[in-house]
Design a protein around this motif. Structure first.
Motif, PDB file in Angstrom:
ATOM      1  N   LEU A 124     -48.483  -7.948   4.124  1.00 32.96           N
ATOM      2  CA  LEU A 124     -49.907  -8.022   3.801  1.00 32.96           C
ATOM      3  C   LEU A 124     -50.064  -7.968   2.288  1.00 32.96           C
ATOM      4  O   LEU A 124     -49.231  -7.384   1.591  1.00 32.96           O
ATOM      5  CB  LEU A 124     -50.668  -6.840   4.422  1.00 32.96           C
ATOM      6  CG  LEU A 124     -50.777  -6.777   5.949  1.00 32.96           C
ATOM      7  CD1 LEU A 124     -51.247  -5.411   6.385  1.00 32.96           C
ATOM      8  CD2 LEU A 124     -51.710  -7.866   6.472  1.00 32.96           C
ATOM      9  N   THR A 125     -51.135  -8.579   1.792  1.00 31.77           N
ATOM     10  CA  THR A 125     -51.443  -8.474   0.367  1.00 31.77           C
ATOM     11  C   THR A 125     -52.220  -7.180   0.131  1.00 31.77           C
ATOM     12  O   THR A 125     -52.685  -6.538   1.071  1.00 31.77           O
ATOM     13  CB  THR A 125     -52.282  -9.660  -0.111  1.00 31.77           C
ATOM     14  OG1 THR A 125     -53.550  -9.627   0.557  1.00 31.77           O
ATOM     15  CG2 THR A 125     -51.589 -10.980   0.174  1.00 31.77           C
ATOM     16  N   SER A 126     -52.389  -6.836  -1.129  1.00 28.61           N
ATOM     17  CA  SER A 126     -53.162  -5.646  -1.462  1.00 28.61           C
ATOM     18  C   SER A 126     -54.592  -5.770  -0.942  1.00 28.61           C
ATOM     19  O   SER A 126     -55.145  -4.818  -0.371  1.00 28.61           O
ATOM     20  CB  SER A 126     -53.180  -5.434  -2.977  1.00 28.61           C
ATOM     21  OG  SER A 126     -53.981  -4.320  -3.315  1.00 28.61           O
ATOM     22  N   ALA A 127     -55.198  -6.956  -1.116  1.00 31.10           N
ATOM     23  CA  ALA A 127     -56.575  -7.162  -0.660  1.00 31.10           C
ATOM     24  C   ALA A 127     -56.678  -7.012   0.857  1.00 31.10           C
ATOM     25  O   ALA A 127     -57.654  -6.448   1.372  1.00 31.10           O
ATOM     26  CB  ALA A 127     -57.077  -8.536  -1.087  1.00 31.10           C
ATOM     27  N   GLU A 128     -55.680  -7.505   1.576  1.00 31.91           N
ATOM     28  CA  GLU A 128     -55.690  -7.386   3.033  1.00 31.91           C
ATOM     29  C   GLU A 128     -55.558  -5.927   3.467  1.00 31.91           C
ATOM     30  O   GLU A 128     -56.195  -5.485   4.420  1.00 31.91           O
ATOM     31  CB  GLU A 128     -54.560  -8.229   3.625  1.00 31.91           C
ATOM     32  CG  GLU A 128     -54.820  -9.730   3.520  1.00 31.91           C
ATOM     33  CD  GLU A 128     -53.600 -10.564   3.863  1.00 31.91           C
ATOM     34  OE1 GLU A 128     -53.780 -11.760   4.198  1.00 31.91           O
ATOM     35  OE2 GLU A 128     -52.458 -10.044   3.766  1.00 31.91           O
ATOM     36  N   LEU A 129     -54.734  -5.167   2.749  1.00 30.99           N
ATOM     37  CA  LEU A 129     -54.578  -3.747   3.056  1.00 30.99           C
ATOM     38  C   LEU A 129     -55.864  -2.980   2.766  1.00 30.99           C
ATOM     39  O   LEU A 129     -56.239  -2.080   3.517  1.00 30.99           O
ATOM     40  CB  LEU A 129     -53.417  -3.166   2.257  1.00 30.99           C
ATOM     41  CG  LEU A 129     -52.017  -3.501   2.771  1.00 30.99           C
ATOM     42  CD1 LEU A 129     -50.966  -3.167   1.723  1.00 30.99           C
ATOM     43  CD2 LEU A 129     -51.731  -2.753   4.074  1.00 30.99           C
ATOM     44  N   VAL A 130     -56.542  -3.339   1.679  1.00 33.74           N
ATOM     45  CA  VAL A 130     -57.819  -2.691   1.334  1.00 33.74           C
ATOM     46  C   VAL A 130     -58.834  -2.908   2.450  1.00 33.74           C
ATOM     47  O   VAL A 130     -59.521  -1.979   2.885  1.00 33.74           O
ATOM     48  CB  VAL A 130     -58.354  -3.227  -0.012  1.00 33.74           C
ATOM     49  CG1 VAL A 130     -59.805  -2.829  -0.218  1.00 33.74           C
ATOM     50  CG2 VAL A 130     -57.501  -2.711  -1.167  1.00 33.74           C
ATOM     51  N   ARG A 155     -41.517  -6.172  -2.334  1.00 27.50           N
ATOM     52  CA  ARG A 155     -42.661  -6.781  -3.018  1.00 27.50           C
ATOM     53  C   ARG A 155     -42.316  -8.220  -3.384  1.00 27.50           C
ATOM     54  O   ARG A 155     -41.209  -8.512  -3.837  1.00 27.50           O
ATOM     55  CB  ARG A 155     -42.966  -5.981  -4.279  1.00 27.50           C
ATOM     56  CG  ARG A 155     -44.179  -6.439  -5.067  1.00 27.50           C
ATOM     57  CD  ARG A 155     -44.201  -5.778  -6.435  1.00 27.50           C
ATOM     58  NE  ARG A 155     -44.197  -4.318  -6.371  1.00 27.50           N
ATOM     59  CZ  ARG A 155     -45.245  -3.551  -6.671  1.00 27.50           C
ATOM     60  NH1 ARG A 155     -46.369  -4.110  -7.074  1.00 27.50           N
ATOM     61  NH2 ARG A 155     -45.159  -2.238  -6.597  1.00 27.50           N
ATOM     62  N   GLY A 156     -43.257  -9.132  -3.155  1.00 33.22           N
ATOM     63  CA  GLY A 156     -43.039 -10.528  -3.504  1.00 33.22           C
ATOM     64  C   GLY A 156     -44.357 -11.221  -3.763  1.00 33.22           C
ATOM     65  O   GLY A 156     -45.428 -10.618  -3.640  1.00 33.22           O
ATOM     66  N   ARG A 157     -44.297 -12.501  -4.129  1.00 27.79           N
ATOM     67  CA  ARG A 157     -45.493 -13.294  -4.390  1.00 27.79           C
ATOM     68  C   ARG A 157     -45.952 -14.004  -3.137  1.00 27.79           C
ATOM     69  O   ARG A 157     -45.154 -14.542  -2.372  1.00 27.79           O
ATOM     70  CB  ARG A 157     -45.210 -14.331  -5.488  1.00 27.79           C
ATOM     71  CG  ARG A 157     -45.138 -13.754  -6.887  1.00 27.79           C
ATOM     72  CD  ARG A 157     -46.507 -13.286  -7.346  1.00 27.79           C
ATOM     73  NE  ARG A 157     -46.459 -12.710  -8.693  1.00 27.79           N
ATOM     74  CZ  ARG A 157     -47.495 -12.141  -9.285  1.00 27.79           C
ATOM     75  NH1 ARG A 157     -48.660 -12.083  -8.671  1.00 27.79           N
ATOM     76  NH2 ARG A 157     -47.373 -11.629 -10.493  1.00 27.79           N
ATOM     77  N   ASP A 158     -47.265 -13.999  -2.914  1.00 32.03           N
ATOM     78  CA  ASP A 158     -47.823 -14.748  -1.809  1.00 32.03           C
ATOM     79  C   ASP A 158     -47.680 -16.236  -2.116  1.00 32.03           C
ATOM     80  O   ASP A 158     -48.071 -16.683  -3.204  1.00 32.03           O
ATOM     81  CB  ASP A 158     -49.303 -14.398  -1.629  1.00 32.03           C
ATOM     82  CG  ASP A 158     -49.883 -15.043  -0.387  1.00 32.03           C
ATOM     83  OD1 ASP A 158     -49.949 -14.369   0.639  1.00 32.03           O
ATOM     84  OD2 ASP A 158     -50.265 -16.225  -0.462  1.00 32.03           O
ATOM     85  N   PRO A 159     -47.112 -17.024  -1.182  1.00 31.83           N
ATOM     86  CA  PRO A 159     -46.889 -18.454  -1.465  1.00 31.83           C
ATOM     87  C   PRO A 159     -48.169 -19.262  -1.637  1.00 31.83           C
ATOM     88  O   PRO A 159     -48.138 -20.360  -2.200  1.00 31.83           O
ATOM     89  CB  PRO A 159     -46.094 -18.928  -0.237  1.00 31.83           C
ATOM     90  CG  PRO A 159     -46.436 -17.957   0.842  1.00 31.83           C
ATOM     91  CD  PRO A 159     -46.642 -16.642   0.155  1.00 31.83           C
ATOM     92  N   HIS A 160     -49.278 -18.732  -1.156  1.00 27.65           N
ATOM     93  CA  HIS A 160     -50.539 -19.474  -1.218  1.00 27.65           C
ATOM     94  C   HIS A 160     -51.477 -18.985  -2.318  1.00 27.65           C
ATOM     95  O   HIS A 160     -52.569 -19.517  -2.481  1.00 27.65           O
ATOM     96  CB  HIS A 160     -51.251 -19.390   0.132  1.00 27.65           C
ATOM     97  CG  HIS A 160     -50.394 -19.830   1.282  1.00 27.65           C
ATOM     98  ND1 HIS A 160     -49.928 -21.116   1.415  1.00 27.65           N
ATOM     99  CD2 HIS A 160     -49.876 -19.122   2.334  1.00 27.65           C
ATOM    100  CE1 HIS A 160     -49.195 -21.205   2.509  1.00 27.65           C
ATOM    101  NE2 HIS A 160     -49.138 -20.012   3.081  1.00 27.65           N
ATOM    102  N   SER A 161     -51.058 -17.956  -3.054  1.00 24.54           N
ATOM    103  CA  SER A 161     -51.905 -17.448  -4.127  1.00 24.54           C
ATOM    104  C   SER A 161     -51.031 -16.718  -5.134  1.00 24.54           C
ATOM    105  O   SER A 161     -49.816 -16.637  -4.981  1.00 24.54           O
ATOM    106  CB  SER A 161     -52.972 -16.489  -3.573  1.00 24.54           C
ATOM    107  OG  SER A 161     -52.370 -15.300  -3.098  1.00 24.54           O
ATOM    108  N   ALA A 167     -44.095  -6.166   2.089  1.00 30.78           N
ATOM    109  CA  ALA A 167     -43.530  -6.451   3.408  1.00 30.78           C
ATOM    110  C   ALA A 167     -42.515  -5.405   3.839  1.00 30.78           C
ATOM    111  O   ALA A 167     -41.864  -4.756   3.019  1.00 30.78           O
ATOM    112  CB  ALA A 167     -42.866  -7.836   3.393  1.00 30.78           C
ATOM    113  N   VAL A 168     -42.427  -5.239   5.158  1.00 33.56           N
ATOM    114  CA  VAL A 168     -41.299  -4.547   5.771  1.00 33.56           C
ATOM    115  C   VAL A 168     -40.476  -5.623   6.455  1.00 33.56           C
ATOM    116  O   VAL A 168     -41.028  -6.528   7.070  1.00 33.56           O
ATOM    117  CB  VAL A 168     -41.758  -3.490   6.804  1.00 33.56           C
ATOM    118  CG1 VAL A 168     -42.431  -2.326   6.126  1.00 33.56           C
ATOM    119  CG2 VAL A 168     -42.665  -4.087   7.861  1.00 33.56           C
ATOM    120  N   ASP A 169     -39.163  -5.553   6.310  1.00 30.56           N
ATOM    121  CA  ASP A 169     -38.311  -6.549   6.956  1.00 30.56           C
ATOM    122  C   ASP A 169     -37.415  -5.878   7.985  1.00 30.56           C
ATOM    123  O   ASP A 169     -37.488  -4.672   8.216  1.00 30.56           O
ATOM    124  CB  ASP A 169     -37.494  -7.336   5.927  1.00 30.56           C
ATOM    125  CG  ASP A 169     -36.632  -6.433   5.057  1.00 30.56           C
ATOM    126  OD1 ASP A 169     -36.200  -5.376   5.544  1.00 30.56           O
ATOM    127  OD2 ASP A 169     -36.390  -6.788   3.887  1.00 30.56           O
TER     128      ASP A 169
END
Length: 245
Positions: A124-130, A155-161, A167-169
């Motif tokens: 999830l992104t930070s905004a999604e978690l908020v 931690r990684g970059r969202d491919p669409h933004s 993430a948990v893997d």
């Protein structure tokens, strides 16, 4: 008292506790009720994100049949991105967070980790978690930093933004064990150094030396076992093949 029905005041205290990010156990202590009572009350009345004291109280005073119907109805106005019943997702997420808190994880860190675990994507992104947890970006940032330091998330970059995605893997349990072993090794080495300074023939020195040796042996066994089972069990769900019956 614990066997009595919850009052409106009890439910208002529950709602206040949820806003304060208290655990169900802490809320239960506040109102003098078992943790299980609080958990069931929240889960059948909208979950931690949708609980409202007045609505829960109205539902609690209806006849039994109507109450069961209300409890089993899916939450309106909320859609789970993975197509699941939001009420069930809330229940699993809340129970997972509660267990993590009981195991020693700080409440906000537990809520973030549980949210990540209960998404099919595992990220999830930070905004999604908020939006999901109804907390501030600062709270998410602090929790993410802690979890990343414990090797529990990546931690990684969202491919669409340009937003960061957390993430948990499938390797999270293995990485967490190895990271914990490194921390415990540093403690064991510190104990050994302190024992040498105090003298291993003194009571304090002997205690520190024994603690050091105990930790080092346990850590070695734990890491060997983790590496073995990490190789035995695949880290990704097994996909059915054309040869499967």
């Amino acid at each position: 008292m614990p066997g009595d029905r919850l009052t409106l005041q009890d439910r208002q205290q529950i709602a206040a506790g949820l806003r304060e990010d208290l655990t169900y156990a802490a809320i239960g202590r506040r109102i003098g009720r078992p943790t299980s009572t609080v958990t069931r009350e929240v889960m059948r009345n909208g979950g931690p994100r949708g609980y409202h004291a007045e609505a829960a109280n109205r539902a609690g005073t209806r006849p039994g049949h109507q109450r069961r119907t209300t409890a089993s109805a899916p939450s309106r106005g909320r859609v789970d991105p993975d197509g699941r019943d939001p009420r069930l997702v809330d229940e699993v997420e809340a129970q997972s967070a509660e267990l993590m808190i009981q195991a020693g994880l700080p409440p906000m860190m537990a809520r973030v980790l549980a949210a990540l675990f209960t998404t099919d994507s595992g990220s999830l992104t930070s905004a999604e978690l908020v939006r999901r947890l109804h907390v501030s970006p600062a709270s998410i940032s602090k929790a993410v930093g802690y979890l990343e330091n414990q090797a529990l998330i990546t931690r990684g970059r969202d491919p669409h933004s340009r937003a960061e995605r957390y993430a948990v893997d499938d390797d999270v349990a293995f990485r967490s064990i190895v990271a914990g072993a490194r921390n415990q090794t540093r403690i064991a080495e510190a104990c050994k150094g302190a024992a040498e300074k105090l003298g291993t023939t003194t009571p304090a020195g002997a205690r520190l030396e024994n603690t050091s040796q105990f930790l080092l042996h346990v850590i070695d066994d734990l890491v060997r076992s983790a590496r073995h089972w990490h190789e035995v069990y695949p880290t990704h769900p097994r996909q059915a093949s054309e040869t499967d019956d």
